[in-house]
Design an enzyme around this catalytic site. Structure first.
Site, PDB file in Angstrom:
ATOM      1  N   GLY A   1       0.818  -1.202   0.000  1.00 58.96           N
ATOM      2  CA  GLY A   1       0.000   0.000   0.000  1.00 58.96           C
ATOM      3  C   GLY A   1       0.853   1.254   0.000  1.00 58.96           C
ATOM      4  O   GLY A   1       0.527   2.254  -0.659  1.00 58.96           O
ATOM      5  N   THR A   2       1.959   1.218   0.733  1.00 59.06           N
ATOM      6  CA  THR A   2       2.863   2.368   0.771  1.00 59.06           C
ATOM      7  C   THR A   2       3.453   2.643  -0.609  1.00 59.06           C
ATOM      8  O   THR A   2       3.530   3.789  -1.052  1.00 59.06           O
ATOM      9  CB  THR A   2       3.987   2.121   1.790  1.00 59.06           C
ATOM     10  OG1 THR A   2       3.422   2.080   3.104  1.00 59.06           O
ATOM     11  CG2 THR A   2       5.037   3.219   1.734  1.00 59.06           C
TER      12      THR A   2
ATOM     13  N   GLN B   1      -7.923   1.540   4.863  1.00 63.43           N
ATOM     14  CA  GLN B   1      -8.700   1.067   6.006  1.00 63.43           C
ATOM     15  C   GLN B   1     -10.151   0.753   5.671  1.00 63.43           C
ATOM     16  O   GLN B   1     -10.790  -0.021   6.370  1.00 63.43           O
ATOM     17  CB  GLN B   1      -8.665   2.114   7.132  1.00 63.43           C
ATOM     18  CG  GLN B   1      -7.323   2.240   7.814  1.00 63.43           C
ATOM     19  CD  GLN B   1      -6.918   0.979   8.557  1.00 63.43           C
ATOM     20  OE1 GLN B   1      -7.749   0.177   8.960  1.00 63.43           O
ATOM     21  NE2 GLN B   1      -5.622   0.792   8.735  1.00 63.43           N
TER      22      GLN B   1
ATOM     23  N   SER C   1      -4.351  -1.521   0.467  1.00 67.49           N
ATOM     24  CA  SER C   1      -3.357  -2.510   0.869  1.00 67.49           C
ATOM     25  C   SER C   1      -4.056  -3.786   1.308  1.00 67.49           C
ATOM     26  O   SER C   1      -4.944  -3.765   2.164  1.00 67.49           O
ATOM     27  CB  SER C   1      -2.512  -1.951   2.017  1.00 67.49           C
ATOM     28  OG  SER C   1      -1.456  -2.811   2.343  1.00 67.49           O
ATOM     29  N   ALA C   2      -3.646  -4.928   0.744  1.00 65.29           N
ATOM     30  CA  ALA C   2      -4.369  -6.179   0.940  1.00 65.29           C
ATOM     31  C   ALA C   2      -4.357  -6.670   2.375  1.00 65.29           C
ATOM     32  O   ALA C   2      -5.332  -7.262   2.844  1.00 65.29           O
ATOM     33  CB  ALA C   2      -3.802  -7.262   0.017  1.00 65.29           C
ATOM     34  N   HIS C   3      -3.259  -6.460   3.111  1.00 64.14           N
ATOM     35  CA  HIS C   3      -3.197  -7.022   4.460  1.00 64.14           C
ATOM     36  C   HIS C   3      -4.133  -6.310   5.437  1.00 64.14           C
ATOM     37  O   HIS C   3      -4.326  -6.777   6.552  1.00 64.14           O
ATOM     38  CB  HIS C   3      -1.760  -7.027   4.983  1.00 64.14           C
ATOM     39  CG  HIS C   3      -1.230  -5.678   5.364  1.00 64.14           C
ATOM     40  ND1 HIS C   3      -0.713  -4.799   4.456  1.00 64.14           N
ATOM     41  CD2 HIS C   3      -1.134  -5.079   6.564  1.00 64.14           C
ATOM     42  CE1 HIS C   3      -0.314  -3.709   5.078  1.00 64.14           C
ATOM     43  NE2 HIS C   3      -0.563  -3.846   6.360  1.00 64.14           N
TER      44      HIS C   3
ATOM     45  N   CYS D   1       5.073   7.130  24.187  1.00 61.11           N
ATOM     46  CA  CYS D   1       5.900   6.178  24.922  1.00 61.11           C
ATOM     47  C   CYS D   1       5.886   4.791  24.292  1.00 61.11           C
ATOM     48  O   CYS D   1       6.616   3.903  24.724  1.00 61.11           O
ATOM     49  CB  CYS D   1       5.433   6.093  26.376  1.00 61.11           C
ATOM     50  SG  CYS D   1       3.671   5.872  26.557  1.00 61.11           S
TER      51      CYS D   1
END
Length: 463
Positions: free
Chosen positions: A69-70, A177, A194-196, A320
């Site tokens: 996807g990136t 998403q 993005s497939a995942h 954090c």
């Protein structure tokens, strides 16, 4: 062990697993070759492209598969900016885009382009009118995600798309998403996914570019995927990605109703059972499976570890828990509390009993972490001296949030109404969490002043 981090990576869908194994046997050959094995691979690739295009809402020849996807985002932004270079070099995007968009924007700016970041409201949504005002005569591309990856808020894609069309500016929508839950509203010119994120295998992205959009791929040219995604196609993964997208979309309507009810329960019960918590994101216009909340006086990393010990896998936008030691850019843009941030994103099939057990465990975990950090049990601690101080300075330099906020909460009751407490802190999260604490506590955040080290955050007691 309940897995509540589907927004990062959804578990592999059974259909994806079946398709992947079958394609490993049938789709190993080069789909560009004309012999029997190549033709068989080409048929699988064409069928996967048609299935993905149907889900996206575009023509098959408008869609290419990328390695992630990136990669799709970077290729889409670079190609659109390059193709419209004669128009100008201005890029507009929302302040809460995925980091892949922000990194591409930073690279564009470093290369001499200009960038406008459109702000969002406290729910994480852009105002279409404000976005429209960011468009200029030299705007080459606008970017807007369909729904936020951290808080679930859906963006007004159709409204912004209409303004972009009126201005003659293509709109790139990152649908990573939301695509598994349904089609993206009309108005986009380029789309990535993005497939995942929907239960397909990792390493497959989608890039759709509407016909008529000026697009010039950057980098060395390739012969595959219309020259927009060089390299040999990972055909088994592509077949599995397309098959699982079709499967999850077939299940989406019913599963969205079920998961939305579970998320509604999380939103309400967390607010009831956990003191000093802020549930963030739009309560209505949101993804059905995702909820984010932030807890005052809690170390997010410790909270995640404690939940993991109790067999719950969740995510966080707290500084954090980040390698950069800065709070999530999404929470920062929204102006909400970042400390003790928890993102719960339920994968399809999540059992209601697992959610109920999470809601039983969470209050005790938060209370335990607060006690360990010495957080105040009441909104204000009683004064230690008969006469309250006119003003106080809290030195929290070298201490990470939530400690600066905890120290502020301990002493705010020691100054009279109208007096101030100044917190010295060098943790980047304090810049967000101290104003957020004031918002939650009904105190006045006066502002930030320079200090010898870090910053001085001034708070006036109102009551």
């Amino acid at each position: 062990m309940p897995y509540f981090d589907a927004a990062s990576a959804a578990p592999l869908h059974p259909v994806a697993r079946q398709a992947l194994l079958a394609a490993l046997d049938e789709g190993w050959a080069d789909p560009a070759r004309l012999y029997r094995e190549g033709r068989r691979a080409r048929l699988l690739l064409d069928a996967a492209r048609e299935a993905a295009a149907e889900a996206v809402g575009c023509r098959p020849d408008e869609l290419v598969f990328t390695s992630s996807g990136t990669t799709a985002v970077h290729a889409g932004i670079a190609g659109a900016l390059s193709g419209r270079r004669r128009v100008g070099r201005h890029l507009a995007h929302s302040a809460v885009e995925h980091s892949s968009v922000l990194h591409a924007a930073a690279a564009h700016e470093a290369d001499g382009g200009s960038v406008t970041e459109v702000p969002v409201d406290r729910s994480g949504a852009v105002d279409p009118a404000v976005y429209g005002d960011a468009l200029r005569a030299d705007t080459a591309l606008a970017c807007l995600q369909s729904a936020n990856h951290e808080v679930g808020t859906e963006q007004p894609v159709a409204e912004v798309g209409a303004l972009c069309a009126e201005a003659g500016v293509p709109l790139l929508v990152d649908a990573a998403q939301s695509l598994g839950w349904g089609p993206v509203p009309a108005g986009w010119s380029l789309l990535t996914a993005s497939a995942h994120k929907w239960g397909g295998p990792a390493g497959v992205g989608l890039l759709a570019v509407r016909k008529g959009v000026r697009f010039a791929p950057r980098g060395p040219a390739g012969e595959r995927e219309s020259g927009r995604a060089p390299g040999f196609e990972n055909l088994p993964a592509i077949v599995a990605a397309a098959a699982s997208l079709r499967a999850v979309r077939a299940e989406a309507a019913a599963e969205a109703v079920r998961l939305r009810a579970l998320v509604d329960r999380v939103r309400s019960v967390v607010a009831e059972r956990v003191p000093d918590v802020e549930v963030v994101g739009d309560p209505e216009r949101r993804l059905p499976h995702l909820v984010t909340f932030s807890c005052l006086y809690v170390d997010g990393e410790t909270l995640l570890h404690e939940l993991d010990r109790r067999e719950f896998s969740v995510s966080s936008g707290s500084s954090c828990t980040s390698s950069t030691l800065t709070p999530s850019h999404v929470l920062r843009a929204m102006g909400v509390l970042s400390e003790g941030n928890i993102r719960v994103s339920l994968p399809p099939g999540t059992a209601g009993a697992d959610v109920d057990r999470f809601l039983e465990v969470l209050p005790g975990v938060v209370a335990e972490v607060r006690e360990r950090l010495g957080a105040p049990a009441a909104p204000f601690s009683p004064p230690h001296s008969p006469a309250p101080a006119a003003s106080l300075v809290v030195d929290a330099l070298g201490r990470r949030c939530p400690i600066p906020v905890i120290e502020l909460a301990k002493v705010i009751g020691e100054v009279p109404v109208g007096a101030t407490v100044t917190v010295l802190a060098d943790d980047e999260a304090a810049r967000l969490d101290i104003p957020a604490w004031c918002e939650m506590r009904g105190q006045e955040y006066v502002g930030e002043e320079p200090a010898d080290r870090g910053s001085a955050y001034v708070v006036r007691r109102l009551g």
